[in-house]
Write an enzyme that holds these catalytic residues in place. Structure first.
Site, PDB file in Angstrom:
ATOM      1  N   SER A   1      49.535  25.393  17.679  1.00  0.00           N
ATOM      2  CA  SER A   1      49.782  26.034  18.624  1.00  0.00           C
ATOM      3  C   SER A   1      49.109  24.439  19.793  1.00  0.00           C
ATOM      4  O   SER A   1      47.993  24.216  19.699  1.00  0.00           O
ATOM      5  CB  SER A   1      48.752  26.913  19.653  1.00  0.00           C
ATOM      6  OG  SER A   1      48.369  26.166  21.142  1.00  0.00           O
TER       7      SER A   1
HETATM    8  N1  LIG Z   1      48.668  28.238  29.116  1.00  0.00           N
HETATM    9  C1  LIG Z   1      48.278  28.395  28.239  1.00  0.00           C
HETATM   10  C2  LIG Z   1      48.769  28.569  27.409  1.00  0.00           C
HETATM   11  C3  LIG Z   1      48.020  29.553  26.127  1.00  0.00           C
HETATM   12  C4  LIG Z   1      49.154  30.084  24.979  1.00  0.00           C
HETATM   13  O1  LIG Z   1      50.663  30.617  25.811  1.00  0.00           O
HETATM   14  N2  LIG Z   1      48.982  30.198  24.307  1.00  0.00           N
HETATM   15  C5  LIG Z   1      49.772  30.705  22.774  1.00  0.00           C
HETATM   16  C6  LIG Z   1      50.109  29.567  21.511  1.00  0.00           C
HETATM   17  S1  LIG Z   1      50.893  28.188  22.100  1.00  0.00           S
HETATM   18  C7  LIG Z   1      49.548  32.180  22.527  1.00  0.00           C
HETATM   19  O2  LIG Z   1      48.452  31.908  22.003  1.00  0.00           O
HETATM   20  N3  LIG Z   1      50.870  33.210  22.362  1.00  0.00           N
HETATM   21  C8  LIG Z   1      50.186  34.095  21.375  1.00  0.00           C
HETATM   22  C9  LIG Z   1      50.667  35.768  22.467  1.00  0.00           C
HETATM   23  O3  LIG Z   1      50.570  35.416  23.976  1.00  0.00           O
HETATM   24  O4  LIG Z   1      50.129  36.710  22.023  1.00  0.00           O
HETATM   25  C10 LIG Z   1      47.152  26.702  27.792  1.00  0.00           C
HETATM   26  O5  LIG Z   1      47.151  25.975  28.207  1.00  0.00           O
HETATM   27  O6  LIG Z   1      46.010  27.779  27.366  1.00  0.00           O
END
Ligand SMILES: N[C@@H](CCC(=O)N[C@@H](CS)C(=O)NCC(=O)O)C(=O)O
Length: 214
Positions: free
Chosen positions: A11
């Site tokens: 990520s």
């Molecule tokens: N805008 C957030 C994005 C966080 C995000 O989308 N994380 C994703 C990975 S890139 C995640 O954990 N996805 C798993 C989920 O939402 O279940 C940040 O900057 O922290």
């Protein structure tokens, strides 16, 4: 006790929080949340962060997610004015670049990668490629005016944007039209935790590239 980071290096936002913490030299316990195994949906993690995303930090019981909010909070807490300036106009430019990353650059990167990773798309579609190149053009222009993305010194904006550019770079993107990005990205190698950034981005890039038509 102390700071815990729930992290997954594939990520980009998680890599950026990791680099911010390393740059500030804050002792941290890194807890891997394997998104490929859907570990973010485990009850114990959802209890901590109902939005179940990485990065998430737990700072002695204070839980926070959103990579930029995490970086800004920690910079404020640890008095890192160099990374997150107090002078309001400089801070405004740092914020503008942080929002540029969240609201413009990352959505264009995701628009390319998500259909390839999750929807069976086998190519980088031209309109999406063009959109990302327009955005990279803006970044290249910012970098024609200063050494770092928000001035003459490195800030949280460089850390955040370098995680996104590492992701693009791992797709073997052609940066030949963006010499200022190339120059700046080389400088970013000095950011603490940058190796982890490249390692995670490479894994992400491999996952995307293996789904592309040969
Ligand atoms: N805008 C957030 C994005 C966080 C995000 O989308 N994380 C994703 C990975 S890139 C995640 O954990 N996805 C798993 C989920 O939402 O279940 C940040 O900057 O922290």
């Amino acid at each position: 006790m102390g700071l815990k980071l729930y992290h997954y290096s594939i990520s980009g936002p998680s890599r950026s929080a990791y680099m911010a913490i390393k740059t500030m030299g804050i002792p941290v316990e890194v807890i891997i949340i394997d998104l490929m195994k859907k570990e973010q949906l485990q009850e114990s993690f959802v209890k901590i962060n109902p939005q179940h995303c990485v990065p998430t930090v737990d700072d002695d019981g204070f839980v926070l997610w959103e990579s930029k909010a995490i970086a800004c909070y920690l910079a404020e807490k640890h008095g890192r004015e160099d990374l997150y300036p107090k002078e309001i106009k400089h801070r405004a430019i740092v914020n503008q670049r942080l929002y540029f990353d969240s609201a413009t650059l990352l959505p264009h990167i995701r628009a390319i990668n998500h259909p390839i990773l999750f929807e069976g798309v086998k190519e980088i579609r031209k309109p999406l490629k063009d959109n990302l190149n327009v955005t990279l053009g803006f970044l290249n222009q910012f970098l024609s005016e200063s050494k770092w993305v928000a001035g003459e010194t490195m800030t949280l904006a460089d850390i955040a944007i370098s995680s996104s550019i590492a992701t693009v770079s791992a797709l073997d993107w052609d940066f030949s039209e963006f010499p200022n990005i190339q120059r700046w990205f080389k400088q970013c190698e000095a950011i603490a935790g940058f190796e982890e950034n490249i390692k995670g981005a490479t894994l992400y890039g491999q996952a995307v590239k293996k789904n592309l038509e040969k």
